[in-house]
Design a protein around this motif. Structure first.
Motif, PDB file in Angstrom:
ATOM      1  N   ASP A  61       7.837 -13.148   9.091  1.00  0.00           N
ATOM      2  CA  ASP A  61       6.546 -12.486   8.917  1.00  0.00           C
ATOM      3  C   ASP A  61       6.555 -11.190   9.703  1.00  0.00           C
ATOM      4  OD1 ASP A  61       4.001 -11.652   8.709  1.00  0.00           O
ATOM      5  OD2 ASP A  61       3.083 -13.479   9.550  1.00  0.00           O
ATOM      6  N   TYR A 119       4.132  -9.620  10.679  1.00  0.00           N
ATOM      7  CA  TYR A 119       3.088  -9.635  11.707  1.00  0.00           C
ATOM      8  C   TYR A 119       3.445 -10.544  12.879  1.00  0.00           C
ATOM      9  CZ  TYR A 119       0.113  -7.034   8.585  1.00  0.00           C
ATOM     10  OH  TYR A 119      -0.403  -6.065   7.784  1.00  0.00           O
ATOM     11  N   MET A 143       5.608   0.964   3.560  1.00  0.00           N
ATOM     12  CA  MET A 143       4.759   1.482   2.498  1.00  0.00           C
ATOM     13  C   MET A 143       5.362   2.705   1.827  1.00  0.00           C
ATOM     14  SD  MET A 143       0.894   0.915   3.850  1.00  0.00           S
ATOM     15  CE  MET A 143       0.638   2.646   3.709  1.00  0.00           C
ATOM     16  N   THR A 145      -2.766  -2.426  -0.837  1.00  0.00           N
ATOM     17  CA  THR A 145      -1.316  -2.585  -0.884  1.00  0.00           C
ATOM     18  C   THR A 145      -0.804  -3.244   0.386  1.00  0.00           C
ATOM     19  OG1 THR A 145      -1.463  -0.401  -1.888  1.00  0.00           O
ATOM     20  CG2 THR A 145       0.734  -1.351  -1.644  1.00  0.00           C
ATOM     21  N   ILE A 146      -1.377  -2.782   1.492  1.00  0.00           N
ATOM     22  CA  ILE A 146      -0.948  -3.368   2.766  1.00  0.00           C
ATOM     23  C   ILE A 146      -1.244  -4.869   2.773  1.00  0.00           C
ATOM     24  CG2 ILE A 146      -1.246  -3.324   5.270  1.00  0.00           C
ATOM     25  CD1 ILE A 146      -2.095  -0.424   5.014  1.00  0.00           C
ATOM     26  N   PHE A 167       1.261  -6.684   0.831  1.00  0.00           N
ATOM     27  CA  PHE A 167       2.481  -6.851   1.607  1.00  0.00           C
ATOM     28  C   PHE A 167       2.340  -8.020   2.578  1.00  0.00           C
ATOM     29  CE2 PHE A 167       3.753  -2.149   1.191  1.00  0.00           C
ATOM     30  CZ  PHE A 167       4.532  -2.458   0.101  1.00  0.00           C
ATOM     31  N   LYS A 168       1.170  -8.032   3.221  1.00  0.00           N
ATOM     32  CA  LYS A 168       0.917  -9.048   4.237  1.00  0.00           C
ATOM     33  C   LYS A 168       0.968 -10.443   3.615  1.00  0.00           C
ATOM     34  CE  LYS A 168      -2.425 -10.166   7.794  1.00  0.00           C
ATOM     35  NZ  LYS A 168      -3.747  -9.866   8.357  1.00  0.00           N
ATOM     36  N   ALA A 196       4.391 -11.419   2.765  1.00  0.00           N
ATOM     37  CA  ALA A 196       5.127 -11.780   3.971  1.00  0.00           C
ATOM     38  C   ALA A 196       4.749 -13.185   4.406  1.00  0.00           C
ATOM     39  CB  ALA A 196       4.833 -10.780   5.081  1.00  0.00           C
ATOM     40  N   GLU A 197       3.433 -13.469   4.373  1.00  0.00           N
ATOM     41  CA  GLU A 197       2.965 -14.791   4.798  1.00  0.00           C
ATOM     42  C   GLU A 197       3.533 -15.891   3.912  1.00  0.00           C
ATOM     43  OE1 GLU A 197      -1.253 -14.533   5.025  1.00  0.00           O
ATOM     44  OE2 GLU A 197      -1.137 -13.355   6.882  1.00  0.00           O
TER      45      GLU A 197
END
Lengths: 252, 200, 200
Positions: free
Chosen positions: A27, A29, A99, B171-172, B175-176, B179-180
């Motif tokens: 991840d 984050y 991005m 968009t972010i 992406f998040k 990713a998750e």
């Protein structure tokens, strides 16, 4: 842990970092900073041998990673609301980079389609190209009267006269040099005391420019008048021999 | 002039000039207001697309240009001189997209995002006329600001900067989410294989 | 390709090439025999003429060319020629006054007085019909002599050149005198200000 892929070329530290994150499927984050740092350093080490040129930028990132890693190792109090994840800034940078990388893929796709288009050069028909407008003379000469026209002509001619200024033009080029006669006489006197006897030509070698020659000449004339120098010239156009008069020293 | 005549004139102008023609210029030539002209050209654009035409009109930042349709390419390369295109490397594209979305932008800002020096690439992009200088930043050293050109729009077939692929919070978030999901999938996998090894 | 597609392709080819395109070349692009192509293009020609189009196709020696319809020229001129403000610049007026008072005069003489090249301005003045060629000077290269036009005289209500306000040797001498006085005054000032400092 080594990197099981062959040494790829990355465009920069962020590119490499993003690659590692994606490869490890972690991840973004919640980057496992220890793992990623380890892999990153490992890569940079291999790269060091391969290419020294672009190392510095990768090393800056390596330092950042190590710093974050050490911060992560510090114990965090659960209650601390001020606590900010040390990875936060890095995460934002990676995301922003990701991005733009994504956007660049989109652009790449569009480039292909747009590249299949043909344009045309300008083809103006002669009739259009050679068109000249008829402008009424009254527009051109808006409010120019004959008197004004004469005024303009007079000022043009005056400008020209100024340019070939009748007096200054006789002077030729004037080099402005900071040589004062008084200062130069002091110099000449010291020179004469040291040399006792010297030639005019020789002393001219100490400087350059017309002004220097003239000031030297004037200085010598002045010193002769004061009785400090005597000069001898055997023949016209011959070098002038200048002698310092020792006895003049007591007088002055 | 009636509408038919206006349209014919627009066609003639776009054909003759070849380059992108600003709406203002068309408006002067046709002695009509810009809004009317813009509406007319956009109508024509739709018609050119629909009909079996080999050419069409594209919009580039408030200017209009006539060009061939992309599907004419195969036939055209047999007879026409193919305009040389610069091939852009991935790095150049990356830099270009940063400039496109963040314009006007200084070299330093680009470097901050990319993490590497980009002098060479920026110079190349200027040389290709894809970006240009767009004034100076009011900051120490008065660094040059860069922005994309009309050629950039043409090169990527983008009508205006608003048509750039959207790159926003959405968009972010995507992406998040991705990713998750990935992480979740990983965790599930690992649980089955060997429990909690390298996740901190 | 069906007929519609062939026509679209012909349109694209003629557009892209811009010049006259031989039937053979079209045949290559379309992969069809020349006769078919010729028939197709001629059909298109008729349609382009009939319809309210700004462009049409013309045939020249068995070649075809797409071009603007002549009745569009007026509008094209408005686009291609940016209207300029038509008052003379100061530089143009200066040049005109020199020509008016020194005519007939060569370019070189004008340049001597103005100290700069004046080709462009002289051409402009000729274009505006304010001056015209008035023979050649009997000198090496036989340079063109310029003089003011009748229109110019008429505008100022001057019957002939003799009516121009005179600027003769006397006036020039006055200018010289003035300049000399000025220089002398300057020199005196300098002497008073800083005695015997700068030897020239």
């Amino acid at each position: 842990m080594g990197i099981p892929v062959k040494l790829e070329v990355f465009e920069g530290p962020l590119d490499l970092l993003l690659h590692l994150i994606e490869k490890n499927k972690v991840d973004i984050y919640d980057i496992p900073i220890v793992l990623i740092t380890e892999q990153y350093l490992d890569y940079v080490q291999q790269m060091e041998k391969a290419n020294m040129d672009i190392m510095s930028e990768f090393l800056v990132m390596a330092a950042t990673l190590v710093k974050i890693k050490s911060k992560m190792l510090l114990p965090v109090e659960e209650e601390d609301e001020e606590y900010e994840d040390p990875r936060q800034e890095l995460v934002e940078r990676i995301l922003e980079y990701k991005m733009y990388k994504y956007a660049s893929f989109e652009l790449k796709d569009r480039q292909v389609d747009a590249g299949r288009v043909f344009y045309k050069k300008e083809t103006l028909p002669d009739e259009v190209k050679n068109f000249t407008e008829d402008v009424p003379i009254s527009d051109l000469l808006n409010d120019i009267t004959l008197a004004k026209l004469q005024g303009i002509f007079n000022s043009v001619m005056k400008k020209q006269v100024d340019k070939i200024d009748p007096i200054r033009s006789k002077f030729g080029e004037i080099e402005k040099e900071e040589i004062s006669l008084e200062d130069h006489i002091v110099f000449l006197e010291n020179y004469a005391k040291r040399e006792k006897t010297f030639s005019f030509r020789k002393i001219l070698e100490n400087g350059y420019g017309r002004a220097y020659v003239i000031v030297t000449f004037l200085g010598i004339l002045e010193m002769m008048k004061m009785g400090k120098l005597t000069i001898v010239q055997k023949e016209i156009f011959d070098d002038i021999m200048i002698t310092y008069r020792e006895e003049s020293e007591e007088k002055s | 002039m009636n509408i038919k005549e206006l349209e014919a004139t627009i066609e003639a102008v776009l054909f003759t000039i070849g380059e992108a023609v600003e709406v203002e210029r068309l408006a002067v030539a046709l002695e009509h207001d810009e809004d009317t002209i813009r509406r007319l050209v956009r109508n024509m654009m739709v018609r050119y697309e629909d009909e079996d035409r080999g050419i069409h009109i594209i919009e580039l930042d408030g200017a209009f240009q006539m060009c061939t349709k992309p599907d004419m390419y195969e036939a055209l390369i047999k007879v026409a001189h193919v305009p040389k295109k610069h091939t852009l490397t991935d790095v150049a594209l990356e830099t270009l997209s940063i400039i496109a979305y963040k314009q006007p932008i200084t070299r330093l800002e680009i470097e901050k995002i990319r993490g590497v020096n980009c002098d060479h690439i920026v110079n190349k992009l200027v040389e290709y006329n894809l970006i240009c200088e767009a004034g100076r930043l009011d900051a120490p050293g008065r660094p040059i600001l860069f922005a994309t050109t009309e050629e950039f729009l043409r090169y990527f077939g983008i009508g205006s900067l608003e048509d750039l692929p959207i790159l926003n919070q959405e968009t972010i978030d995507t992406f998040k989410e991705e990713a998750e999901k990935e992480v979740m999938a990983r965790l599930m996998e690992e649980e089955q294989e060997e429990p909690s090894d390298e996740i901190e």
